[in-house]
Scaffold this active site. Structure first.
Site, short mmCIF file in Angstrom:
data_model
loop_
_atom_site.label_atom_id
_atom_site.label_comp_id
_atom_site.label_asym_id
_atom_site.label_seq_id
_atom_site.Cartn_x
_atom_site.Cartn_y
_atom_site.Cartn_z
N ASP A 118 0.80 -1.24 0.00
CA ASP A 118 0.00 0.00 0.00
C ASP A 118 0.83 1.29 0.00
O ASP A 118 0.44 2.27 0.64
CB ASP A 118 -0.97 0.02 1.18
CG ASP A 118 -1.93 -1.17 1.18
OD1 ASP A 118 -2.02 -1.85 0.14
OD2 ASP A 118 -2.57 -1.41 2.21
N MET B 46 -1.98 -2.53 10.65
CA MET B 46 -3.13 -3.02 9.88
C MET B 46 -2.66 -3.92 8.74
O MET B 46 -2.49 -5.11 8.92
CB MET B 46 -3.97 -1.84 9.39
CG MET B 46 -4.64 -1.11 10.54
SD MET B 46 -5.95 -0.02 10.03
CE MET B 46 -5.09 1.52 9.81
N CYS B 47 -2.46 -3.37 7.57
CA CYS B 47 -2.17 -4.18 6.38
C CYS B 47 -0.83 -4.91 6.46
O CYS B 47 -0.73 -6.07 6.06
CB CYS B 47 -2.25 -3.32 5.12
SG CYS B 47 -3.91 -2.63 4.89
N VAL B 48 0.20 -4.27 7.00
CA VAL B 48 1.50 -4.94 7.13
C VAL B 48 1.38 -6.11 8.09
O VAL B 48 1.79 -7.24 7.79
CB VAL B 48 2.60 -3.95 7.57
CG1 VAL B 48 3.91 -4.67 7.86
CG2 VAL B 48 2.81 -2.87 6.51
N THR C 50 -0.93 -9.03 6.70
CA THR C 50 -0.26 -9.77 5.63
C THR C 50 0.86 -10.63 6.21
O THR C 50 1.05 -11.79 5.81
CB THR C 50 0.27 -8.80 4.56
OG1 THR C 50 -0.84 -8.03 4.06
CG2 THR C 50 0.94 -9.53 3.42
#
Length: 192
Positions: free
Chosen positions: A18, A123-125, A128
């Protein structure tokens, strides 16, 4: 004399999470975005040079969000070298594996070890990274190659929490299976 930490073993892929204009440029950028861009740019250059697989994840935000598809903030901020076979995968969840081809792309390339970088740390890190670990990939997370925003104060709960603390807590919460490298420059790459 203190021993220097041993650099992690080389990885075969770099997953850039992102790194979209809304999060790394302008007034909405994460703190210290210029340093993050330099660090991630260096990781990408070294991954390319070594022949490692490079995947950029691109979040599709909700209508009106800074990363709403096809808006300036949604665009990937760092260039993609499609001629080199780099992959861009769009996602709509924090976890880069959820409803994407990420696992298939990694498995088909023969990747067993990967490095993650990008935004948002908690969040995204983090999401994943957790799934990558659950799928038995070896995961390296360079401390200086992911970032997030400050958490604002919440009355009766806590004062504001600085972004650097949030990022460190996100690393810690991933447990002892993840390899946290102190510096991105210590991460080495190899062909899958």
């Amino acid at each position: 004399m203190n021993a220097q930490p041993k650099p992690p073993a080389s990885v075969q892929a770099l997953i850039v999470i992102d790194m979209q204009s809304a999060f790394v440029s302008g007034r909405g950028a994460v703190p210290d975005a210029d340093r993050l861009l330099d660090t991630v740019g260096d990781l990408m250059a070294r991954a390319r040079e070594s022949g490692a697989l490079l995947v950029q994840l691109q979040n599709d935000g909700e209508p009106g969000a800074p990363d709403e598809p096809d808006t300036p903030g949604w665009r990937l901020h760092l260039p993609v070298d499609a001629g080199r076979g780099e992959v861009v995968l769009r996602k709509s969840a924090d976890d880069g594996f959820e409803e994407t081809r990420l696992e298939k792309v990694l498995r088909e390339a023969g990747v067993t070890a990967l490095a993650l970088c990008g935004v948002m740390s908690e969040m995204c890190v983090s999401a994943t990274a957790r799934t990558a670990l659950d799928l038995d990939f070896r995961v390296v997370l360079p401390h200086d190659a992911h970032a997030t925003y400050d958490i604002p104060a919440a009355e009766g709960i806590s004062d504001a929490v600085p972004a650097a603390v949030v990022s460190r807590v996100a690393e810690w919460a991933l447990g002892d299976e993840i390899e946290v490298a102190a510096r991105a420059c210590d991460v080495g790459f190899t062909k899958p």
